[in-house]
Design a protein around this motif. Structure first.
Motif, PDB file in Angstrom:
ATOM      1  N   LEU A 404       0.827  -1.206   0.000  1.00  0.00           N
ATOM      2  CA  LEU A 404       0.000   0.000   0.000  1.00  0.00           C
ATOM      3  C   LEU A 404       0.861   1.255   0.000  1.00  0.00           C
ATOM      4  CD1 LEU A 404      -2.696  -1.226   2.522  1.00  0.00           C
ATOM      5  CD2 LEU A 404      -3.135  -0.594   0.136  1.00  0.00           C
ATOM      6  N   LEU A 405       1.946   1.252   0.747  1.00  0.00           N
ATOM      7  CA  LEU A 405       2.851   2.402   0.761  1.00  0.00           C
ATOM      8  C   LEU A 405       3.454   2.630  -0.626  1.00  0.00           C
ATOM      9  CD1 LEU A 405       4.667   1.809   4.172  1.00  0.00           C
ATOM     10  CD2 LEU A 405       3.064   3.657   3.649  1.00  0.00           C
ATOM     11  N   PRO A 482      -8.542   8.079  -1.030  1.00  0.00           N
ATOM     12  CA  PRO A 482      -7.355   7.543  -1.678  1.00  0.00           C
ATOM     13  C   PRO A 482      -7.655   6.650  -2.882  1.00  0.00           C
ATOM     14  CG  PRO A 482      -7.906   6.140   0.163  1.00  0.00           C
ATOM     15  CD  PRO A 482      -9.013   7.159   0.045  1.00  0.00           C
ATOM     16  N   VAL A 483      -8.504   7.096  -3.801  1.00  0.00           N
ATOM     17  CA  VAL A 483      -8.807   6.286  -4.993  1.00  0.00           C
ATOM     18  C   VAL A 483      -7.535   6.001  -5.785  1.00  0.00           C
ATOM     19  CG1 VAL A 483     -10.033   6.224  -7.193  1.00  0.00           C
ATOM     20  CG2 VAL A 483     -11.187   7.083  -5.156  1.00  0.00           C
ATOM     21  N   GLY A 484      -6.655   6.999  -5.906  1.00  0.00           N
ATOM     22  CA  GLY A 484      -5.416   6.790  -6.650  1.00  0.00           C
ATOM     23  C   GLY A 484      -4.580   5.681  -6.042  1.00  0.00           C
ATOM     24  N   LEU A 485      -4.410   5.707  -4.727  1.00  0.00           N
ATOM     25  CA  LEU A 485      -3.638   4.675  -4.027  1.00  0.00           C
ATOM     26  C   LEU A 485      -4.289   3.308  -4.203  1.00  0.00           C
ATOM     27  CD1 LEU A 485      -2.369   4.936  -0.333  1.00  0.00           C
ATOM     28  CD2 LEU A 485      -3.469   2.880  -1.189  1.00  0.00           C
ATOM     29  N   LEU A 486      -5.581   3.213  -3.952  1.00  0.00           N
ATOM     30  CA  LEU A 486      -6.275   1.923  -4.013  1.00  0.00           C
ATOM     31  C   LEU A 486      -6.278   1.342  -5.415  1.00  0.00           C
ATOM     32  CD1 LEU A 486      -9.325   2.817  -1.730  1.00  0.00           C
ATOM     33  CD2 LEU A 486      -7.385   1.346  -1.114  1.00  0.00           C
ATOM     34  N   THR A 487      -6.484   2.194  -6.417  1.00  0.00           N
ATOM     35  CA  THR A 487      -6.487   1.714  -7.801  1.00  0.00           C
ATOM     36  C   THR A 487      -5.117   1.192  -8.180  1.00  0.00           C
ATOM     37  OG1 THR A 487      -8.223   3.310  -8.385  1.00  0.00           O
ATOM     38  CG2 THR A 487      -6.958   2.358 -10.191  1.00  0.00           C
ATOM     39  N   GLN A 488      -4.070   1.921  -7.801  1.00  0.00           N
ATOM     40  CA  GLN A 488      -2.714   1.459  -8.095  1.00  0.00           C
ATOM     41  C   GLN A 488      -2.415   0.156  -7.361  1.00  0.00           C
ATOM     42  OE1 GLN A 488      -0.447   2.950 -10.312  1.00  0.00           O
ATOM     43  NE2 GLN A 488       0.552   0.983  -9.999  1.00  0.00           N
ATOM     44  N   TYR A 489      -2.856   0.055  -6.121  1.00  0.00           N
ATOM     45  CA  TYR A 489      -2.654  -1.176  -5.348  1.00  0.00           C
ATOM     46  C   TYR A 489      -3.298  -2.370  -6.047  1.00  0.00           C
ATOM     47  CZ  TYR A 489      -3.717  -4.655  -1.731  1.00  0.00           C
ATOM     48  OH  TYR A 489      -3.866  -5.832  -1.036  1.00  0.00           O
ATOM     49  N   ASP A 492      -1.442  -3.295  -9.214  1.00  0.00           N
ATOM     50  CA  ASP A 492      -0.222  -4.038  -8.868  1.00  0.00           C
ATOM     51  C   ASP A 492      -0.553  -5.478  -8.507  1.00  0.00           C
ATOM     52  OD1 ASP A 492       1.207  -1.688  -9.219  1.00  0.00           O
ATOM     53  OD2 ASP A 492       1.330  -1.228  -7.075  1.00  0.00           O
ATOM     54  N   ARG A 493      -1.649  -5.672  -7.775  1.00  0.00           N
ATOM     55  CA  ARG A 493      -2.031  -7.028  -7.391  1.00  0.00           C
ATOM     56  C   ARG A 493      -2.453  -7.830  -8.622  1.00  0.00           C
ATOM     57  NH1 ARG A 493      -0.018  -4.938  -4.402  1.00  0.00           N
ATOM     58  NH2 ARG A 493       1.518  -6.458  -5.129  1.00  0.00           N
ATOM     59  N   ALA A 494      -3.146  -7.194  -9.538  1.00  0.00           N
ATOM     60  CA  ALA A 494      -3.566  -7.886 -10.761  1.00  0.00           C
ATOM     61  C   ALA A 494      -2.353  -8.334 -11.576  1.00  0.00           C
ATOM     62  CB  ALA A 494      -4.469  -6.975 -11.595  1.00  0.00           C
ATOM     63  N   SER A 495      -1.322  -7.497 -11.602  1.00  0.00           N
ATOM     64  CA  SER A 495      -0.090  -7.835 -12.340  1.00  0.00           C
ATOM     65  C   SER A 495       0.677  -8.949 -11.641  1.00  0.00           C
ATOM     66  CB  SER A 495       0.805  -6.593 -12.466  1.00  0.00           C
ATOM     67  OG  SER A 495       0.155  -5.596 -13.194  1.00  0.00           O
ATOM     68  N   ALA A 496       0.709  -8.897 -10.292  1.00  0.00           N
ATOM     69  CA  ALA A 496       1.481  -9.863  -9.528  1.00  0.00           C
ATOM     70  C   ALA A 496       0.787 -11.220  -9.444  1.00  0.00           C
ATOM     71  CB  ALA A 496       1.733  -9.329  -8.116  1.00  0.00           C
ATOM     72  N   ASP A 497      -0.540 -11.185  -9.362  1.00  0.00           N
ATOM     73  CA  ASP A 497      -1.301 -12.434  -9.208  1.00  0.00           C
ATOM     74  C   ASP A 497      -1.424 -13.178 -10.522  1.00  0.00           C
ATOM     75  OD1 ASP A 497      -1.530 -11.555  -6.652  1.00  0.00           O
ATOM     76  OD2 ASP A 497      -3.653 -11.008  -6.778  1.00  0.00           O
TER      77      ASP A 497
END
Length: 497
Positions: A404-405, A482-489, A492-497
């Protein structure tokens, strides 16, 4: 603002077309590249004269709008500094460009790269940032104004590059940035609405609308009777003093593999917070319409995720209610029982966000989640600690906290990790219940997070306290964080998973 379309192409294919605004980054040396020299020639010397006039120095983010007689009705110069730019410089440039372009009244624009030397690793990030900023700064609140400010005229933005690979990457990044910006603006719009417009039922309607817009989405709304049957008496204690029924909103998006554990977002949706019997001071109480900023950010994030068609499963849970005083309202000293069976002494009815979130966090267990992140305008103490620049981040898992950070840094929607030490837990001790709902004046944001942590022991969990970041008092309005943070998170999870 009309739908803003983004594209990228080779400048040779775009050069024959006239544009209402040609954007040209120019460095502090004021030297022009080939595209700049062509624009200078086409402007019959107006561009060259402007550069010689000394009004424009080429400093990062500096702008100068020129009206000329050529194919481009306007030329917008944007300072690119000495060419050695980091992401902070790109961010400054992008925001300045968005403000100046939208103020220009141009309906379409083409951006040449000019003196802007972008590292390959920053290219996608910059393209996404440009689109997000243009969409973000194009937002205008209008619903309850008889004479709202006119929306910007811009409907098309094209980024020009002679590198075919960069053009392909730019198209994808621009679209993703626009989708993130639209999600941020949805959150802003919902939070900006007056509390007599944005009720728990209105949030439920917005969730249903999102579900209808995507074949992979579904929505379920639990009424107060259903919540009572589940044992959600903590949530229901908050809504006991109002005639407006509470709603538990469950919006599911199944874009990932069948059976894959979903990532769950839990939003605090207090559509107006009077403080209840522990009544707030009258000054700035109108801003308590923003107390559903967590719910707004969850819906904005879900819209962005759906439009991006991310290959991931996400569940949104929103606890929506009003907190009002009346003869039926919960009283300080009352003891209530949560869905988890934990009893709570309500020492202050203005600490209501944690009372609705704890039942929503218990409800999240049924999804066997990969992660749970709750988002809430929870404590004034977080504003004292961090101001408006960072959201407070608490987590029971270091890896989740780091993810998240990192997402916050990438999106420039930053968070700061706060302690969740066992030492603070004893401040919640009560003589008459398993715990109190406040922990005293010291470490108020921390003890609020400690309260929530007791209901999130069965999964990896994080809490974002956005009391300082979700809205501004001057000028008054929601930020969409924090829509920007959550969307990026989630990207990132979609790419990693």
């Amino acid at each position: 603002m009309a739908a803003l379309r983004f594209s990228a192409s080779d400048p040779q294919k775009a050069s024959a077309k006239s544009t209402q605004c040609a954007i040209l980054p120019v460095g502090s040396s004021l030297r022009l590249d080939d595209a700049g020299r062509a624009l200078a020639k086409d402007s019959a010397g107006v561009l060259s004269a402007a550069l010689k006039g000394g009004e424009f120095k080429g400093q990062v983010g500096e702008t100068l709008l020129i009206h000329g007689p050529g194919d481009a009705e306007r030329i917008l110069l944007i300072g690119a500094g000495d060419g050695k730019l980091g992401r902070g410089d790109y961010l400054k440039l992008s925001r300045s460009l968005a403000r100046a372009l939208l103020a220009s009244k141009a309906k379409d624009a083409q951006m040449h790269l000019g003196a802007l030397k972008v590292n390959s690793g920053d290219w996608d990030w910059l393209c996404q940032r440009l689109a997000t900023d243009l969409v973000y700064h194009g937002y205008r609140y209008a619903l309850t104004l008889s004479k709202p400010k006119p929306a910007p005229s811009l409907t098309r933005f094209a980024l020009l590059s002679g590198d075919p690979a960069l053009v392909r990457r730019a198209k994808s990044a621009l679209n993703r940035g626009a989708q993130a910006g639209a999600g941020i603006n949805l959150a802003r719009e919902l939070a900006n609405l007056p509390a007599n417009y944005c009720t728990p039922e209105h949030l439920a309607k917005e969730a249903r609308k999102l579900a209808r817009s995507n074949a992979k989405a579904s929505c379920k709304i639990l009424n107060e009777k259903a919540m009572a049957e589940l044992g959600m008496h903590s949530l229901l204690s908050v809504t006991a003093g109002t005639a407006t029924p509470a709603k538990l909103i469950v919006l599911e998006y199944k874009g990932g593999k069948r059976g894959a554990a979903p990532h769950v977002l839990v939003g605090k949706g207090i559509t107006f917070d009077s403080g209840g019997i522990s009544l707030k001071p009258g000054a700035k109480m109108d801003e308590m319409k923003f107390d559903m900023g967590g719910a707004a950010s969850v819906l904005g994030t879900m819209q962005a995720v759906m439009e991006m068609a991310l290959p991931i499963n996400v569940v949104a849970i929103i606890a929506a209610a009003e907190n009002m005083p009346s003869g039926t309202a919960t009283k300080p000293g009352d003891v209530i029982t949560s869905m988890a069976g934990i009893t709570i002494e309500v020492l202050n009815t203005d600490a209501e966000g944690r009372l609705v979130l704890c039942d929503a966090l218990t409800y999240a267990e049924r999804f066997k989640p990969a992660s749970v992140v709750d988002i809430a305008t929870l404590t004034g103490a977080c504003v004292v600690a961090l101001g408006s620049h960072a959201s407070g981040l608490y987590a029971n898992d270091d890896k989740l906290a780091d993810q998240l950070l990192e997402a916050g840094t990438t999106s420039h929607d930053r968070a700061w990790r706060m302690p969740l030490w066992e030492d603070y837990q004893r401040q919640l001790d009560s003589n008459f219940a398993d715990m109190g709902n406040i922990g005293g004046p010291g470490g108020g944001s921390v003890t609020a997070a400690c309260f929530l942590s007791r209901f999130a022991t069965k999964y990896n969990w994080a809490h974002l306290d956005i009391a300082g970041s979700a809205w501004d008092s001057s000028p008054k309005g929601a930020t969409g964080r924090p829509v920007g943070l959550l969307t990026q998170y989630l990207c990132d999870r979609a790419s990693a998973d």
